[in-house]
Design a protein around this motif. Structure first.
Motif, PDB file in Angstrom:
ATOM      1  N   CYS A 144       0.758  -1.255   0.012  1.00 36.36           N
ATOM      2  CA  CYS A 144      -0.173  -0.083  -0.084  1.00 36.36           C
ATOM      3  C   CYS A 144       0.831   1.376  -0.066  1.00 36.36           C
ATOM      4  O   CYS A 144       1.859   1.352   0.591  1.00 36.36           O
ATOM      5  CB  CYS A 144      -0.857  -0.164   1.139  1.00 36.36           C
ATOM      6  N   VAL A 145       0.430   2.030  -0.998  1.00 35.21           N
ATOM      7  CA  VAL A 145       1.035   3.689  -0.774  1.00 35.21           C
ATOM      8  C   VAL A 145      -0.202   4.193  -0.446  1.00 35.21           C
ATOM      9  O   VAL A 145      -1.151   4.670  -0.821  1.00 35.21           O
ATOM     10  CB  VAL A 145       1.360   3.861  -1.978  1.00 35.21           C
ATOM     11  N   TYR A 146       0.310   5.269   0.787  1.00 33.15           N
ATOM     12  CA  TYR A 146      -0.627   6.353   1.229  1.00 33.15           C
ATOM     13  C   TYR A 146      -0.006   7.683   1.011  1.00 33.15           C
ATOM     14  O   TYR A 146       1.025   8.061   1.248  1.00 33.15           O
ATOM     15  CB  TYR A 146      -1.020   6.132   2.543  1.00 33.15           C
ATOM     16  N   ARG A 147      -0.870   8.830   0.794  1.00 33.96           N
ATOM     17  CA  ARG A 147      -0.496  10.100   0.642  1.00 33.96           C
ATOM     18  C   ARG A 147      -1.695  10.963   1.246  1.00 33.96           C
ATOM     19  O   ARG A 147      -2.824  10.769   0.823  1.00 33.96           O
ATOM     20  CB  ARG A 147      -0.086  10.544  -0.899  1.00 33.96           C
ATOM     21  N   LEU A 148      -1.184  12.045   1.805  1.00 33.03           N
ATOM     22  CA  LEU A 148      -2.120  13.105   2.563  1.00 33.03           C
ATOM     23  C   LEU A 148      -2.383  14.425   1.708  1.00 33.03           C
ATOM     24  O   LEU A 148      -1.082  14.800   1.292  1.00 33.03           O
ATOM     25  CB  LEU A 148      -1.508  13.298   3.811  1.00 33.03           C
ATOM     26  N   GLY A 149      -3.621  14.749   1.347  1.00 32.05           N
ATOM     27  CA  GLY A 149      -3.608  15.993   0.934  1.00 32.05           C
ATOM     28  C   GLY A 149      -4.769  16.887   1.324  1.00 32.05           C
ATOM     29  O   GLY A 149      -5.811  16.320   2.096  1.00 32.05           O
ATOM     30  N   TYR A 150      -4.947  18.108   0.871  1.00 32.98           N
ATOM     31  CA  TYR A 150      -6.099  18.705   1.367  1.00 32.98           C
ATOM     32  C   TYR A 150      -7.001  19.088   0.125  1.00 32.98           C
ATOM     33  O   TYR A 150      -6.555  19.617  -1.100  1.00 32.98           O
ATOM     34  CB  TYR A 150      -5.609  20.309   1.825  1.00 32.98           C
ATOM     35  N   ASP A 151      -8.456  19.026   0.092  1.00 30.74           N
ATOM     36  CA  ASP A 151      -9.357  19.464  -0.613  1.00 30.74           C
ATOM     37  C   ASP A 151      -9.833  20.806  -0.245  1.00 30.74           C
ATOM     38  O   ASP A 151     -10.628  20.896   0.673  1.00 30.74           O
ATOM     39  CB  ASP A 151     -10.364  18.109  -0.761  1.00 30.74           C
ATOM     40  N   LYS A 152      -9.303  21.938  -0.972  1.00 37.29           N
ATOM     41  CA  LYS A 152      -9.849  23.167  -0.452  1.00 37.29           C
ATOM     42  C   LYS A 152     -11.135  23.622  -0.857  1.00 37.29           C
ATOM     43  O   LYS A 152     -11.796  24.565  -0.322  1.00 37.29           O
ATOM     44  CB  LYS A 152      -8.757  24.267  -0.847  1.00 37.29           C
ATOM     45  N   ILE A 153     -11.570  22.839  -1.727  1.00 42.01           N
ATOM     46  CA  ILE A 153     -12.994  23.302  -2.169  1.00 42.01           C
ATOM     47  C   ILE A 153     -14.034  22.823  -1.080  1.00 42.01           C
ATOM     48  O   ILE A 153     -15.159  23.510  -0.705  1.00 42.01           O
ATOM     49  CB  ILE A 153     -13.556  22.388  -3.430  1.00 42.01           C
ATOM     50  N   ASN A 154     -13.939  21.651  -0.467  1.00 41.97           N
ATOM     51  CA  ASN A 154     -14.576  20.998   0.620  1.00 41.97           C
ATOM     52  C   ASN A 154     -14.234  21.241   1.685  1.00 41.97           C
ATOM     53  O   ASN A 154     -14.716  20.696   2.981  1.00 41.97           O
ATOM     54  CB  ASN A 154     -14.779  19.411   0.170  1.00 41.97           C
ATOM     55  N   ASP A 156     -11.562  19.812   3.263  1.00 40.20           N
ATOM     56  CA  ASP A 156     -11.400  18.494   3.997  1.00 40.20           C
ATOM     57  C   ASP A 156     -10.210  17.876   3.762  1.00 40.20           C
ATOM     58  O   ASP A 156      -9.458  18.085   2.491  1.00 40.20           O
ATOM     59  CB  ASP A 156     -12.370  17.515   3.141  1.00 40.20           C
ATOM     60  N   TYR A 157      -9.405  17.165   4.853  1.00 38.32           N
ATOM     61  CA  TYR A 157      -8.184  16.553   4.442  1.00 38.32           C
ATOM     62  C   TYR A 157      -8.482  15.136   4.122  1.00 38.32           C
ATOM     63  O   TYR A 157      -9.301  14.639   4.785  1.00 38.32           O
ATOM     64  CB  TYR A 157      -7.268  16.650   5.683  1.00 38.32           C
ATOM     65  N   LYS A 158      -7.750  14.776   3.037  1.00 37.75           N
ATOM     66  CA  LYS A 158      -7.979  13.404   2.462  1.00 37.75           C
ATOM     67  C   LYS A 158      -6.725  12.671   2.478  1.00 37.75           C
ATOM     68  O   LYS A 158      -5.869  13.220   2.332  1.00 37.75           O
ATOM     69  CB  LYS A 158      -8.678  13.449   1.170  1.00 37.75           C
ATOM     70  N   VAL A 159      -6.846  11.332   2.539  1.00 39.74           N
ATOM     71  CA  VAL A 159      -5.993  10.254   2.364  1.00 39.74           C
ATOM     72  C   VAL A 159      -6.058   9.473   1.098  1.00 39.74           C
ATOM     73  O   VAL A 159      -7.157   8.690   1.176  1.00 39.74           O
ATOM     74  CB  VAL A 159      -5.507   9.323   3.732  1.00 39.74           C
ATOM     75  N   VAL A 160      -5.141   9.146   0.149  1.00 37.65           N
ATOM     76  CA  VAL A 160      -5.337   8.514  -0.968  1.00 37.65           C
ATOM     77  C   VAL A 160      -4.532   7.203  -0.609  1.00 37.65           C
ATOM     78  O   VAL A 160      -3.438   7.077  -0.389  1.00 37.65           O
ATOM     79  CB  VAL A 160      -4.969   9.268  -2.427  1.00 37.65           C
ATOM     80  N   ARG A 161      -5.002   6.012  -0.878  1.00 37.01           N
ATOM     81  CA  ARG A 161      -4.697   4.804  -0.691  1.00 37.01           C
ATOM     82  C   ARG A 161      -4.438   4.024  -1.802  1.00 37.01           C
ATOM     83  O   ARG A 161      -5.637   3.528  -2.675  1.00 37.01           O
ATOM     84  CB  ARG A 161      -5.414   4.000   0.447  1.00 37.01           C
ATOM     85  N   LEU A 162      -3.229   3.614  -2.469  1.00 36.16           N
ATOM     86  CA  LEU A 162      -3.057   2.970  -3.564  1.00 36.16           C
ATOM     87  C   LEU A 162      -2.712   1.446  -3.140  1.00 36.16           C
ATOM     88  O   LEU A 162      -1.848   1.246  -2.423  1.00 36.16           O
ATOM     89  CB  LEU A 162      -2.175   3.213  -4.482  1.00 36.16           C
ATOM     90  N   TYR A 180      -9.993   8.415   1.623  1.00 38.24           N
ATOM     91  CA  TYR A 180     -10.409   8.614   3.182  1.00 38.24           C
ATOM     92  C   TYR A 180     -10.650  10.014   3.516  1.00 38.24           C
ATOM     93  O   TYR A 180      -9.958  10.841   2.962  1.00 38.24           O
ATOM     94  CB  TYR A 180      -9.604   8.304   4.425  1.00 38.24           C
ATOM     95  N   SER A 181     -11.923  10.410   3.871  1.00 39.17           N
ATOM     96  CA  SER A 181     -12.098  11.666   4.219  1.00 39.17           C
ATOM     97  C   SER A 181     -12.164  12.092   5.554  1.00 39.17           C
ATOM     98  O   SER A 181     -12.847  11.269   6.360  1.00 39.17           O
ATOM     99  CB  SER A 181     -13.598  12.063   3.638  1.00 39.17           C
ATOM    100  N   MET A 182     -11.686  13.041   6.083  1.00 39.10           N
ATOM    101  CA  MET A 182     -11.706  13.252   7.567  1.00 39.10           C
ATOM    102  C   MET A 182     -12.886  14.094   7.812  1.00 39.10           C
ATOM    103  O   MET A 182     -13.658  13.661   9.105  1.00 39.10           O
ATOM    104  CB  MET A 182     -10.672  14.294   7.956  1.00 39.10           C
ATOM    105  N   LYS A 183     -13.716  14.562   6.938  1.00 34.98           N
ATOM    106  CA  LYS A 183     -14.754  15.301   7.272  1.00 34.98           C
ATOM    107  C   LYS A 183     -15.851  14.228   7.536  1.00 34.98           C
ATOM    108  O   LYS A 183     -16.708  14.369   8.491  1.00 34.98           O
ATOM    109  CB  LYS A 183     -15.021  16.133   6.274  1.00 34.98           C
ATOM    110  N   THR A 184     -15.862  13.226   6.776  1.00 38.37           N
ATOM    111  CA  THR A 184     -16.894  12.113   6.833  1.00 38.37           C
ATOM    112  C   THR A 184     -16.476  10.884   7.771  1.00 38.37           C
ATOM    113  O   THR A 184     -17.279   9.891   8.205  1.00 38.37           O
ATOM    114  CB  THR A 184     -17.428  11.849   5.544  1.00 38.37           C
ATOM    115  N   ASP A 185     -15.159  11.058   8.052  1.00 38.84           N
ATOM    116  CA  ASP A 185     -14.633   9.746   8.684  1.00 38.84           C
ATOM    117  C   ASP A 185     -14.849   8.333   8.037  1.00 38.84           C
ATOM    118  O   ASP A 185     -15.277   7.413   8.579  1.00 38.84           O
ATOM    119  CB  ASP A 185     -14.915   9.628  10.069  1.00 38.84           C
TER     120      ASP A 185
END
Length: 363
Positions: A144-154, A156-162, A180-185
């Motif tokens: 697995c590869v995880y990366r963290l980023g920010y969705d400025k429109i919503n 929301d901090y999100k984690v992409v999992r490949l 993964y969405s931090m806003k909706t857990d």
């Protein structure tokens, strides 16, 4: 009652370090509400006196932090061990998965589904629930590869999992994309790109609101290495052409330099390393700009990488991590490299800048 207007007081607070602000939160309910407000947290995050720390991840799972300014001043480097690593990652093989606005994403390398979001400034941490992730029962191996980023429109901090699967030892590998969405857990499955990603190409390659990797594609009857961008906001893909060169590059590695997508290109034929930045990201005039061309004097390998970490305060030098072995300043004017020796640290497996922030892991 304060004799200083709230606007001036807020401006003063926004220039204070996180540790001071955490103490002030304990002094009054008003200051607690003021410092904890989302608007103030964003204001503090963009403060011109933002504190930066260089985090060094060691092979024995220790994490050290260095005041970034001390690296350039030439003074004695103050090294401090980070002793409040999230419990789920302590005493385990930790994989650094990127940072964003002071938040750090880390995974347990021995159990790919254990992922933590951590703010080292406030010591808040949260274990992402992976029990809802369905994994193929017939997979013989998984990475697995995880990366963290920010969705400025919503907002929301999100984690992409490949997640990469091999269902047969000599079979064709497959992969899936989950977000993964931090806003909706919560996690959800996103549509995957038709071409398989190259895991070796992925550094802290989140820039412009997107995660990036390299895929081999068949275009115009030719196999070409192209950059794939996965947008955190729309979860759509676009393809970016890598920089062109007369000599073919043997190794391409994606990272970012203070929010700008970078690509390290190594040519074994000419024994040179090039570093490009993608300027005017996503616009009509998007283009690659070469920042560094260098022929290193040390042993050159086919898979050599040159990872930019940050600019110096004067902007004339770039802090580089070479092959996860050498840390130093590259002078853009003199085209020289000065290695940094940090007392007590002989080798490390990852180095990255993390800003101090009040961003809450509010799930």
């Amino acid at each position: 009652m304060s004799l200083i207007p709230n606007e001036i007081l807020t401006n003063i607070f926004s220039r204070l370090p996180v540790k001071s602000l955490l103490r002030l939160k304990c002094l009054s309910k008003f200051w607690l509400a003021q410092i904890s407000s989302p608007s103030f947290i964003k204001m503090h995050l963009t403060s011109p006196v933002q504190t930066k720390n260089l985090l060094l991840f060691l092979e024995n799972q220790d994490i050290f932090q260095v005041d970034f300014d001390s690296l350039e001043d030439g003074s004695v480097v103050q090294l401090a061990e980070v002793d409040y690593i999230p419990l789920i990652c302590s005493h385990a093989e930790v994989e650094f998965c990127g940072s964003c606005d002071g938040l750090i994403c880390m995974a347990n390398a021995k159990n790919a589904d254990y992922v933590v979001l951590w703010n080292p400034s406030t010591r808040e941490c949260f274990n992402l629930d992976s029990t809802c992730i369905d994994n193929p029962d017939d997979a013989v191996s998984k990475e697995c590869v995880y990366r963290l980023g920010y969705d400025k429109i919503n907002d929301d901090y999100k984690v992409v999992r490949l997640a990469f699967y091999l269902k047969e030892y000599f079979g064709k590998p497959d992969y899936e994309v989950k977000v993964y969405s931090m806003k909706t857990d919560s996690w959800h499955t996103s549509e995957k790109f038709p071409y398989y990603p190259s895991t070796e190409s992925i550094g802290n390659s989140v820039a412009g609101g997107a995660m990036h990797w390299i895929s081999d594609m068949k275009l115009d009857s030719q196999n070409k290495r192209m950059i794939v961008a996965f947008d955190f906001r729309t979860e759509k893909y676009r393809v970016i052409s890598p920089p062109e060169s007369q000599d073919p590059y043997d190794c391409l590695f994606l990272d970012n330099l203070e929010g700008c997508l970078s690509i390290s290109c190594s040519c074994y034929l000419s024994l040179t390393m090039d570093l490009f930045l993608l300027k005017e990201y996503g616009g009509e005039n998007e283009h690659w700009s070469k920042l560094i061309t260098w022929s290193p004097t040390f042993s050159f390998q086919v898979q050599s990488t040159m990872v930019p970490i940050a600019y110096s305060k004067c902007g004339k030098k770039v802090l580089l991590n070479l092959d996860d072995e050498r840390l130093g300043w590259y002078n853009l004017e003199e085209k020289t490299f000065e290695e940094i020796r940090i007392h007590g640290i002989e080798e490390f497996i990852e180095a990255d800048i993390c800003v101090e922030s009040l961003v809450c892991i509010d799930v």
